[in-house]
Scaffold this active site. Structure first.
Site, PDB file in Angstrom:
ATOM      1  N   LYS A  17       0.815  -1.212   0.000  1.00  0.00           N
ATOM      2  CA  LYS A  17       0.000   0.000   0.000  1.00  0.00           C
ATOM      3  C   LYS A  17       0.850   1.264   0.000  1.00  0.00           C
ATOM      4  CE  LYS A  17      -2.008  -1.422   3.772  1.00  0.00           C
ATOM      5  NZ  LYS A  17      -1.658  -2.841   3.856  1.00  0.00           N
ATOM      6  N   GLY A  41       3.434  -1.087   8.715  1.00  0.00           N
ATOM      7  CA  GLY A  41       4.786  -0.821   8.205  1.00  0.00           C
ATOM      8  C   GLY A  41       4.658  -0.590   6.716  1.00  0.00           C
ATOM      9  N   GLN A 231      -3.035  -2.065   7.660  1.00  0.00           N
ATOM     10  CA  GLN A 231      -3.442  -3.465   7.761  1.00  0.00           C
ATOM     11  C   GLN A 231      -4.272  -3.786   6.510  1.00  0.00           C
ATOM     12  OE1 GLN A 231      -4.040  -1.498  10.913  1.00  0.00           O
ATOM     13  NE2 GLN A 231      -1.885  -1.913  10.968  1.00  0.00           N
TER      14      GLN A 231
HETATM   15  P1  IMP Z   1      -2.037  -6.046  16.194  1.00  0.00           P
HETATM   16  O1  IMP Z   1      -2.811  -5.142  15.317  1.00  0.00           O
HETATM   17  O2  IMP Z   1      -0.620  -5.615  16.384  1.00  0.00           O
HETATM   18  O3  IMP Z   1      -2.704  -6.350  17.502  1.00  0.00           O
HETATM   19  O4  IMP Z   1      -1.944  -7.468  15.458  1.00  0.00           O
HETATM   20  C1  IMP Z   1      -3.112  -8.244  15.180  1.00  0.00           C
HETATM   21  C2  IMP Z   1      -2.887  -9.115  13.951  1.00  0.00           C
HETATM   22  O5  IMP Z   1      -2.809  -8.276  12.801  1.00  0.00           O
HETATM   23  C3  IMP Z   1      -1.592  -9.918  13.960  1.00  0.00           C
HETATM   24  O6  IMP Z   1      -1.827 -11.137  13.282  1.00  0.00           O
HETATM   25  C4  IMP Z   1      -0.630  -9.055  13.164  1.00  0.00           C
HETATM   26  O7  IMP Z   1       0.380  -9.823  12.577  1.00  0.00           O
HETATM   27  C5  IMP Z   1      -1.556  -8.470  12.131  1.00  0.00           C
HETATM   28  N1  IMP Z   1      -1.122  -7.152  11.656  1.00  0.00           N
HETATM   29  C6  IMP Z   1      -1.202  -5.990  12.314  1.00  0.00           C
HETATM   30  N2  IMP Z   1      -0.736  -4.985  11.569  1.00  0.00           N
HETATM   31  C7  IMP Z   1      -0.357  -5.519  10.410  1.00  0.00           C
HETATM   32  C8  IMP Z   1       0.182  -4.962   9.209  1.00  0.00           C
HETATM   33  O8  IMP Z   1       0.372  -3.749   9.053  1.00  0.00           O
HETATM   34  N3  IMP Z   1       0.452  -5.859   8.208  1.00  0.00           N
HETATM   35  C9  IMP Z   1       0.183  -7.177   8.339  1.00  0.00           C
HETATM   36  N4  IMP Z   1      -0.337  -7.729   9.428  1.00  0.00           N
HETATM   37  C10 IMP Z   1      -0.615  -6.913  10.470  1.00  0.00           C
END
Ligand code: IMP
Length: 431
Positions: A17, A41, A231
Site C-alpha cells: 500500500k 509498516g 493493515q
Molecule cells: P495487532 O494489530 O498488532 O494487535 O496485530 C493483530 C494481527 O494483525 C496480527 O496477526 C498481526 O500480525 C496483524 N497485523 C497488524 N498490523 C499488520 C500490518 O500492518 N500488516 C500485516 N499484518 C498486520
C-alpha cells in the site's frame, strides 16, 4: 466539493500500500491515515533507498502535500519520534506538512505491556500481535478510558496518565503477568516511560487540528484527498478472521469514522492485492503453501514483516477472499502487486472456490477459523521471464496478462495498475 478516494489492502496486509500511495500522491493534495497505528509498516522505495513508515502518512516525502493523522489512528509518541528523526536524517522536515487530529488516541507504555500480558494469557490462542499496544489502546478508547493527543496540552495530563497506568498495572497483575520482567526495546516500563514522556515534547511541536473540520474544509476547497488504509480487509475487526484480526475497522467504512467524513463523500475505492497471498501472525489462511513453492514465494518476495521482521506465511491468491473484500469495500479499482515474485514459476495457481464438508462454495463462512476448507485451485501457465524494464501494461507477457484478466473476471473489478518491482517507477497503469 470533491470526493475522498480510498486506498486499502484487500488481503491480510503487506500488499504494498505504501508504495502505491506514494505513486498516487502527485494526483492528490492531502494524504490521510484513518485507522491503525504503529502496527503498520508501509514501505516506500525510491532513488535506491528503502523507507518504512508506521504512523506517518505515505505522502510525507512530497513536501507540498498535506499529511493528516486522523482521529481513528493510534499514536505511540516514541515510535512517532523515531519516525520523525529518521525523516529528518533524510532531509524531510515533517513539521510543515504533517497535521495531527486532537482526537487521535495515544498508546501508553502500559498499553504495550498489556498487549504482551494479553498475548501471554491467551497461550496457544495467541493472535500474533505486533505488540505495539494496538488492542489495549483501542480497548481503552471504547471503554472511554483513553488519552487523546489533545490531552497532552491539558494541565492534568500527567495525573490522567498515571491513573490509566495504575489501571493497567492492576489488570496485568490480575492476568498473572510479571510486570518487572517486561521490557520494551530492552527498557523496563519505568525507563520506557521516561523516553515516552520526552517524546510527547516532539509530538507537541506538530500542528494539532480538529481533523474532522480540517478534512471537510479540504473537500469544500476542492482539494483532492486520499485516505490511506493500514493493515487490510481480512484483518478488519468486524469482517476479518476474528479473533485473528487487528482492533480497528480497516475497511472503507472506517474512513468515515476515522476521519469524520460522510459516506456520500467517498469517491473511488482502490484495493491493493498481491498476485499471490501472504499473512503474518496467527489465523486462518486456506491457500497457504507449506511446501517448496511457499518457501520460494517467501524468499523471492522478501516476505518478512516490515514492523516485526517475522517471516510471512505465503500461498496462492484467494479469490473468494478477494471477492468478499471487493464487496465489503465497494472496490472500484484494483492494483496488483508483486507478480514478478512468480517470474520463475512454470505454473501459477488461483483459488477460485472452497470445498467445505463436500460442498463447493465461494463464500467466506462464519466458521472460517475452524472449518476444514479445501481450496479449489485453477492452474495458469507461468510467464517464465523477467519483467524488468517492461515499459507498459500491454507489454507484459501474455501469460501474465491472462492471469490478470482472470482476476478481473473473477472479481468483476477492473485492474488499474500492476506493480512489477519495489521501485516507484515500476507501476504500470492500464491505458
Ligand atoms: P495487532 O494489530 O498488532 O494487535 O496485530 C493483530 C494481527 O494483525 C496480527 O496477526 C498481526 O500480525 C496483524 N497485523 C497488524 N498490523 C499488520 C500490518 O500492518 N500488516 C500485516 N499484518 C498486520
Amino acid at each position: 466539493m470533491t470526493k475522498i478516494d480510498v486506498l486499502l489492502g484487500l488481503q491480510w496486509g503487506d500488499e504494498g500500500k505504501g508504495k502505491i500511495v506514494d505513486v498516487l500522491t502527485p494526483d492528490y493534495d492531502v494524504v490521510a491515515r484513518f485507522q491503525g497505528g504503529p502496527n503498520a509498516g508501509h514501505t516506500l522505495e525510491f532513488n535506491g533507498t528503502k523507507h518504512v513508515l508506521h504512523i506517518i502518512p505515505s505522502g510525507i516525502f512530497h513536501r507540498e502535500k498535506i499529511n493528516l493523522i486522523g482521529n481513528g489512528v493510534l499514536i505511540e509518541p516514541r515510535i512517532f519520534r523515531q519516525e520523525i528523526e529518521a525523516l529528518t536524517e533524510k532531509g524531510v522536515d515533517a513539521t510543515q506538512n504533517l497535521f495531527i487530529s486532537k482526537k487521535a488516541h495515544l498508546i501508553l507504555p502500559s498499553h504495550r505491556m498489556m498487549d504482551a500480558a494479553n498475548e501471554q494469557a491467551k497461550g496457544n490462542a495467541k493472535i500474533g500481535s505486533t505488540l505495539k499496544g494496538i488492542g489495549p489502546a483501542y480497548t481503552d478508547k471504547i471503554a472511554r478510558n483513553g488519552l487523546r493527543v489533545g490531552d497532552t496540552l491539558a494541565a492534568d495530563f500527567r495525573e490522567r496518565y498515571d491513573a490509566l497506568k495504575r489501571l493497567h498495572l492492576q489488570q496485568a497483575k490480575a492476568l498473572g503477568f510479571d510486570v518487572n520482567a517486561f521490557r520494551v526495546d530492552g527498557m523496563t516500563l519505568d525507563e520506557y516511560e521516561r523516553v515516552w514522556m520526552e517524546s510527547i515534547e516532539t509530538l507537541r511541536r506538530f500542528r494539532y487540528v480538529n481533523s474532522e473540520y480540517f478534512v471537510n474544509q479540504c473537500l469544500r476547497d476542492n482539494k483532492k484527498v486520499l485516505a490511506e488504509g493500514a493493515q487490510a480487509m481480512m484483518l478488519d475487526i468486524d469482517f476479518g478472521t476474528y479473533p485473528f484480526v487487528t482492533s480497528s475497522n480497516t475497511i472503507t467504512a472506517g474512513v468515515c469514522t476515522g476521519l469524520g467524513v460522510a459516506p456520500s463523500t467517498i469517491g473511488r475505492v482502490m484495493g491493493i492485492t498481491k498476485a499471490y497471498c501472504t499473512r503474518v501472525g496467527a489465523g486462518p489462511f486456506p491457500t497457504q503453501l507449506d511446501d517448496e513453492t511457499g518457501r520460494m514465494l517467501c524468499e523471492q518476495g522478501h516476505e518478512y514483516g516490515a514492523t516485526t521482521g517475522r517471516p510471512r506465511r505465503c500461498g496462492w491468491i484467494d479469490l473468494p477472499a478477494l471477492r468478499y473484500a471487493c464487496m465489503i469495500n465497494g472496490v472500484t479499482d484494483l492494483f496488483v502487486t508483486k507478480p514478478d515474485v512468480m517470474n520463475n514459476f512454470e505454473t501459477v495457481c488461483m483459488c477460485t472456490g472452497y470445498e467445505i464438508d463436500g460442498q463447493l462454495t465461494d463464500e467466506i463462512p462464519y466458521e472460517y477459523n475452524t472449518a476444514d476448507i479445501r481450496p479449489q485451485f485453477t492452474p495458469y501457465k507461468g510467464w517464465m521471464c523477467s519483467l524488468e524494464g517492461t515499459a507498459s501494461y500491454n507489454a507484459l507477457p501474455k501469460e501474465l496478462l491472462d492471469y490478470l484478466k482472470a482476476i478481473e473476471q473473477q472479481t468483476g473489478v477492473n485492474i488499474r495498475a500492476v506493480s512489477i518491482s519495489p521501485d516507484r517507477k515500476d507501476v504500470l497503469f492500464k491505458q
